[in-house]
Design a protein around this motif. Structure first.
Motif, PDB file in Angstrom:
ATOM      1  N   HIS A  16      43.271  32.269  50.319  1.00 18.10           N
ATOM      2  CA  HIS A  16      44.180  31.548  49.460  1.00 18.10           C
ATOM      3  C   HIS A  16      43.824  30.327  48.868  1.00 18.10           C
ATOM      4  N   LEU A  17      43.036  29.498  49.655  1.00 14.70           N
ATOM      5  CA  LEU A  17      42.664  28.298  49.057  1.00 14.70           C
ATOM      6  C   LEU A  17      41.708  28.232  48.089  1.00 14.70           C
ATOM      7  N   SER A  18      40.739  29.153  48.361  1.00 11.14           N
ATOM      8  CA  SER A  18      39.454  29.312  47.494  1.00 11.14           C
ATOM      9  C   SER A  18      40.309  29.992  46.255  1.00 11.14           C
ATOM     10  N   ARG A  19      41.193  30.679  46.199  1.00 12.19           N
ATOM     11  CA  ARG A  19      41.704  30.935  44.884  1.00 12.19           C
ATOM     12  C   ARG A  19      42.434  30.013  44.080  1.00 12.19           C
ATOM     13  N   VAL A  20      43.013  29.087  44.808  1.00  6.93           N
ATOM     14  CA  VAL A  20      43.924  28.002  44.173  1.00  6.93           C
ATOM     15  C   VAL A  20      42.562  27.171  43.639  1.00  6.93           C
ATOM     16  N   MET A  21      41.661  26.865  44.541  1.00  6.49           N
ATOM     17  CA  MET A  21      40.508  25.785  43.900  1.00  6.49           C
ATOM     18  C   MET A  21      39.815  26.472  42.779  1.00  6.49           C
ATOM     19  N   LEU A  22      39.532  27.927  42.920  1.00 11.60           N
ATOM     20  CA  LEU A  22      39.056  28.405  41.515  1.00 11.60           C
ATOM     21  C   LEU A  22      39.911  28.476  40.334  1.00 11.60           C
ATOM     22  N   ASP A  23      41.230  28.831  40.512  1.00 16.38           N
ATOM     23  CA  ASP A  23      41.973  28.497  39.400  1.00 16.38           C
ATOM     24  C   ASP A  23      42.178  27.118  38.779  1.00 16.38           C
ATOM     25  N   GLU A  24      42.005  26.216  39.314  1.00 15.22           N
ATOM     26  CA  GLU A  24      41.862  24.872  39.078  1.00 15.22           C
ATOM     27  C   GLU A  24      40.726  24.276  38.259  1.00 15.22           C
ATOM     28  N   GLY A  25      39.735  25.403  38.392  1.00 13.83           N
ATOM     29  CA  GLY A  25      38.538  25.182  37.864  1.00 13.83           C
ATOM     30  C   GLY A  25      37.266  24.439  38.846  1.00 13.83           C
ATOM     31  N   TRP A  26      37.369  24.551  39.822  1.00 13.45           N
ATOM     32  CA  TRP A  26      36.468  24.113  40.840  1.00 13.45           C
ATOM     33  C   TRP A  26      35.413  25.213  41.136  1.00 13.45           C
ATOM     34  N   ARG A  27      34.117  24.565  41.517  1.00 12.56           N
ATOM     35  CA  ARG A  27      33.048  25.637  42.061  1.00 12.56           C
ATOM     36  C   ARG A  27      33.358  25.743  43.677  1.00 12.56           C
ATOM     37  N   VAL A  28      33.573  26.659  44.191  1.00 16.34           N
ATOM     38  CA  VAL A  28      33.987  26.953  45.454  1.00 16.34           C
ATOM     39  C   VAL A  28      32.528  27.653  46.166  1.00 16.34           C
ATOM     40  N   VAL A  29      31.903  26.929  47.363  1.00 17.71           N
ATOM     41  CA  VAL A  29      31.057  27.626  48.053  1.00 17.71           C
ATOM     42  C   VAL A  29      31.838  28.214  49.447  1.00 17.71           C
TER      43      VAL A  29
END
Length: 336
Positions: A16-29
């Motif tokens: 769920h956190l990764s989805r939030v960060m991706l939606d904000e435009g972050w790159r997630v590893v």
């Protein structure tokens, strides 16, 4: 593009956190080992959704693997790190404590060493409300003494807090520890009470109700929780406390923050919400308290509000309905 490293990214909260960060435009590893503590297919299904976004990089491995995190920190240089990978579960820690030494103690050590070599702007690590242990004064405050853990799981998490504080002090690494309170919601783990209750109700099996139902929990909806985490990423500990209620260390850029709903709910009310959402009653098997468990939890969210301007607010009945709706869809039950 800003980069964040999320350990345990295919897990319940990490997804769920990764989805939030991706939606904000972050790159997630996202690092995850997809272990078999519970059905790896659920982890793969979560990860498949994340991989739909080209800004998500999935890394398969365990946090305790020597050198893995060091290489990730060196190669990715994340601005923020949220460490959610852990061996979870109070009861399983009685049967298999070694798994908690490896994932929670050695894994966190590997993380801290990687951060020491390649410092991110902010490190955020998951702890648990279980560290409050035998404390009876409620609501639980971050400044309360917490030295009476009642499970090995909780003991490893309290150890993580001490380890992180020492690195924050020695190497000036800004760190925030989260103490999570009974997280539930869509994509939840199959070893947790919402799944155990919901699956038993749909299958016509009795549910196990411990301490004869005389328990309260500060149930926290997962989307509220990850919203709080997201906001706290920007609340980097410095040298100025937010108030007398702040847990900020006097000798390190380090603090502990509760994330909970701030409202304990009787366990029987939570079960009733599942019954209503499922449209059928539960057969209850009343049992005594389990070893390592506590009768109640309740978070003081004053510090969270001061740092983020936010606190979880989803009502249990609303959150439970969202969980049961997801359960029906994902597991394909009760469709007729």
């Amino acid at each position: 593009m800003r980069t964040i490293l999320v350990t345990g990214a295919a897990g319940f909260i990490g997804f769920h956190l990764s989805r939030v960060m991706l939606d904000e435009g972050w790159r997630v590893v996202g690092l995850d080992n997809h272990n078999d503590y519970y059905d790896p297919a659920l982890k793969s299904a979560r990860e498949a959704q994340l991989l739909d976004n080209p800004n998500y990089r999935a890394v398969r491995g365990s946090v305790e693997d020597p050198g893995l995190l060091m290489d990730l920190f060196a190669g990715e240089r994340p601005e923020a790190v949220v460490h959610l990978a852990a061996q979870a579960g109070v009861r399983y820690s009685i049967d298999n404590p070694r798994a908690y030494v490896q994932a929670n103690l050695l894994g966190t050590f590997e993380l801290l060493e990687a951060a020491r070599a390649h410092p991110p702007r902010h490190m955020l690590l998951a702890s648990t409300s279980s560290v409050y242990g035998a404390n009876t004064e409620m609501p639980y405050r971050e400044t309360d003494k917490a030295d009476s853990q009642m499970s090995f799981y909780a003991a490893t998490k309290k150890s993580n807090e001490a380890m992180a504080h020492s690195y924050a002090h020695l190497f000036g690494l800004p760190m925030t520890m989260f103490r999570f309170f009974t997280v539930y919601g869509p994509w939840g783990r199959p070893d947790m009470a919402p799944y155990l209750f919901t699956s038993a109700i749909f299958e016509g099996r009795p549910i196990k109700v411990f301490n004869h139902g005389d328990m309260k929990r500060d149930f926290t909806f997962v989307l509220d929780l990850v919203r709080a985490i997201r906001l706290l990423i920007d609340a980097v500990p410095g040298d100025k406390p937010a108030g007398e209620f702040d847990s900020l260390s006097p000798v390190a850029p380090f603090r502990v923050v509760n994330i909970g709903n701030g409202a304990p709910v009787p366990l029987l009310d939570f079960i009733a919400a599942i019954e209503d959402a499922a449209g059928r009653p539960a057969e209850r098997q009343m049992l005594p308290m389990q070893p390592g468990d506590v009768p109640a939890t309740w978070a003081d969210t004053t510090l969270l509000r001061a740092l983020s301007g936010y606190a979880p607010q989803t009502e249990v009945r609303d959150g439970v309905k969202q969980y049961v709706d997801w359960f029906r869809d994902y597991y394909g039950v009760d469709k007729g």
